[in-house]
Design a protein around this motif. Structure first.
Motif, PDB file in Angstrom:
ATOM      1  N   ILE A  95       0.860  -1.175   0.000  1.00 34.63           N
ATOM      2  CA  ILE A  95       0.000   0.000   0.000  1.00 34.63           C
ATOM      3  C   ILE A  95       0.901   1.231   0.000  1.00 34.63           C
ATOM      4  N   THR A  96       0.728   2.083  -0.989  1.00 35.83           N
ATOM      5  CA  THR A  96       1.533   3.296  -1.097  1.00 35.83           C
ATOM      6  C   THR A  96       0.688   4.495  -0.687  1.00 35.83           C
ATOM      7  N   GLN A  97       1.194   5.243   0.285  1.00 37.67           N
ATOM      8  CA  GLN A  97       0.527   6.450   0.773  1.00 37.67           C
ATOM      9  C   GLN A  97       1.283   7.672   0.259  1.00 37.67           C
ATOM     10  N   ASN A  98       0.534   8.689  -0.151  1.00 38.74           N
ATOM     11  CA  ASN A  98       1.156   9.931  -0.594  1.00 38.74           C
ATOM     12  C   ASN A  98       1.891  10.580   0.564  1.00 38.74           C
ATOM     13  N   CYS A  99       3.079  11.052   0.266  1.00 36.80           N
ATOM     14  CA  CYS A  99       3.918  11.715   1.255  1.00 36.80           C
ATOM     15  C   CYS A  99       4.189  13.123   0.728  1.00 36.80           C
ATOM     16  N   TYR A 100       3.904  14.130   1.552  1.00 34.50           N
ATOM     17  CA  TYR A 100       4.030  15.518   1.126  1.00 34.50           C
ATOM     18  C   TYR A 100       5.329  16.105   1.679  1.00 34.50           C
ATOM     19  N   HIS A 101       6.230  16.443   0.772  1.00 34.04           N
ATOM     20  CA  HIS A 101       7.552  16.959   1.131  1.00 34.04           C
ATOM     21  C   HIS A 101       7.612  18.466   0.906  1.00 34.04           C
ATOM     22  N   ASP A 102       8.307  19.164   1.778  1.00 39.12           N
ATOM     23  CA  ASP A 102       8.636  20.565   1.561  1.00 39.12           C
ATOM     24  C   ASP A 102       9.949  20.864   2.290  1.00 39.12           C
ATOM     25  N   TYR A 103      10.295  22.128   2.402  1.00 39.71           N
ATOM     26  CA  TYR A 103      11.581  22.522   2.986  1.00 39.71           C
ATOM     27  C   TYR A 103      11.737  22.098   4.449  1.00 39.71           C
ATOM     28  N   ARG A 104      10.630  21.815   5.143  1.00 36.20           N
ATOM     29  CA  ARG A 104      10.694  21.418   6.558  1.00 36.20           C
ATOM     30  C   ARG A 104      10.937  19.931   6.740  1.00 36.20           C
ATOM     31  N   GLY A 105      10.572  19.140   5.730  1.00 34.90           N
ATOM     32  CA  GLY A 105      10.641  17.675   5.839  1.00 34.90           C
ATOM     33  C   GLY A 105       9.488  17.067   5.074  1.00 34.90           C
ATOM     34  N   TYR A 106       8.726  16.193   5.728  1.00 40.67           N
ATOM     35  CA  TYR A 106       7.576  15.600   5.048  1.00 40.67           C
ATOM     36  C   TYR A 106       6.452  15.326   6.037  1.00 40.67           C
ATOM     37  N   PHE A 107       5.253  15.128   5.471  1.00 36.23           N
ATOM     38  CA  PHE A 107       4.071  14.735   6.236  1.00 36.23           C
ATOM     39  C   PHE A 107       3.394  13.618   5.466  1.00 36.23           C
ATOM     40  N   VAL A 108       2.951  12.593   6.186  1.00 35.69           N
ATOM     41  CA  VAL A 108       2.204  11.499   5.572  1.00 35.69           C
ATOM     42  C   VAL A 108       1.157  11.021   6.559  1.00 35.69           C
ATOM     43  N   GLU A 109      -0.028  10.777   6.056  1.00 33.21           N
ATOM     44  CA  GLU A 109      -1.071  10.144   6.864  1.00 33.21           C
ATOM     45  C   GLU A 109      -0.860   8.645   6.675  1.00 33.21           C
ATOM     46  N   SER A 110      -0.173   8.027   7.613  1.00 35.34           N
ATOM     47  CA  SER A 110       0.230   6.634   7.416  1.00 35.34           C
ATOM     48  C   SER A 110      -0.927   5.656   7.524  1.00 35.34           C
ATOM     49  N   TYR A 111      -1.968   6.028   8.269  1.00 31.79           N
ATOM     50  CA  TYR A 111      -3.119   5.133   8.382  1.00 31.79           C
ATOM     51  C   TYR A 111      -4.382   5.947   8.608  1.00 31.79           C
ATOM     52  N   ASN A 112      -5.407   5.655   7.804  1.00 29.72           N
ATOM     53  CA  ASN A 112      -6.728   6.254   7.931  1.00 29.72           C
ATOM     54  C   ASN A 112      -7.699   5.098   7.720  1.00 29.72           C
ATOM     55  N   GLN A 113      -8.423   4.701   8.754  1.00 32.46           N
ATOM     56  CA  GLN A 113      -9.241   3.485   8.684  1.00 32.46           C
ATOM     57  C   GLN A 113     -10.252   3.523   7.545  1.00 32.46           C
ATOM     58  N   ALA A 114     -10.970   4.633   7.383  1.00 30.36           N
ATOM     59  CA  ALA A 114     -11.981   4.710   6.319  1.00 30.36           C
ATOM     60  C   ALA A 114     -11.330   4.544   4.947  1.00 30.36           C
ATOM     61  N   GLN A 115     -10.223   5.234   4.730  1.00 34.29           N
ATOM     62  CA  GLN A 115      -9.511   5.134   3.449  1.00 34.29           C
ATOM     63  C   GLN A 115      -8.966   3.721   3.250  1.00 34.29           C
ATOM     64  N   PHE A 116      -8.401   3.150   4.294  1.00 27.17           N
ATOM     65  CA  PHE A 116      -7.853   1.802   4.216  1.00 27.17           C
ATOM     66  C   PHE A 116      -8.944   0.798   3.847  1.00 27.17           C
ATOM     67  N   ASP A 117     -10.090   0.875   4.517  1.00 31.76           N
ATOM     68  CA  ASP A 117     -11.199  -0.043   4.233  1.00 31.76           C
ATOM     69  C   ASP A 117     -11.712   0.124   2.811  1.00 31.76           C
ATOM     70  N   GLU A 118     -11.826   1.374   2.355  1.00 33.37           N
ATOM     71  CA  GLU A 118     -12.362   1.645   1.022  1.00 33.37           C
ATOM     72  C   GLU A 118     -11.426   1.190  -0.099  1.00 33.37           C
TER      73      GLU A 118
END
Length: 191
Positions: free
Chosen positions: A14-37
């Motif tokens: 499962i590949t999750q989008n990771c948002y990178h910028d000058y500070r580092g990155y942010f990723v929502e590693s798990y979201n139950q509704a999205q995972f189930d869907e």
């Protein structure tokens, strides 16, 4: 979120989008509704585990019997080679193993977070390739210490091709006593 089926029945990357910028990155590693869907898997996670391993550490192959645990694996830091072995006798991929390189989003060439979903009835282990690694995983069944099973990593009947060549020559293989004393495939209880 992108879900890819792979060789072992029921195992998914499962590949999750990771948002990178000058500070580092942010990723929502798990979201139950999205995972189930998107993954079509209705897992109810009961526990989160975190392991830190030094380079050359080989953990596994582990599973729990009869209270099998589905797992959702992600590498928070570093680089590992992760292995799944199918122990489900009614599965079309019974007794087959597959290995995956998993790494944190900063090391991943596509800069995304990859998670490995392992269904109930599979054994799991990994080798730490990077200088160290932090692995986070969710499990869908509580831990029963008396049910823990360990397949010895070098069982010739399974013949897992661990990428030991990826380690520097001066790094020894690090195993716990439990992993060193694991059972052979023929000694294991199967699903």
């Amino acid at each position: 979120m992108k879900v890819n089926e792979i060789q072992i029945s029921g195992v998914k990357i499962i590949t999750q989008n990771c948002y990178h910028d000058y500070r580092g990155y942010f990723v929502e590693s798990y979201n139950q509704a999205q995972f189930d869907e998107y993954s079509n898997l209705k897992s109810s996670w009961l526990q989160d585990n975190l392991s830190y391993s030094k380079q050359g550490t080989l953990r596994g192959l582990h599973y729990q019997f009869p209270h099998a645990q589905a797992k959702l694996i992600q590498v928070v830091k570093g680089y590992i080679w992760d292995v799944v072995l199918d122990l489900r006798q009614d599965s079309p991929t019974f007794k087959q193993w597959q290995g995956f390189y998993l790494q944190d989003p900063l090391l991943n060439p596509n800069k995304q977070l990859e998670l490995l979903y392992i269904p109930e009835g599979c054994a799991h282990g990994f080798l730490t390739i990077s200088e160290d690694a932090i692995v986070h995983y969710k499990v869908a069944e509580r831990y029963y210490p008396q049910e823990e099973q360990t397949l010895v990593f070098n069982d010739p009947d399974i013949a897992i091709e661990w990428p030991l060549h990826a380690l520097p020559v001066d790094i020894p293989l690090i195993l716990s006593e439990k992993d060193r004393q694991g059972k052979t495939f023929s000694q294991l209880p199967l699903f």
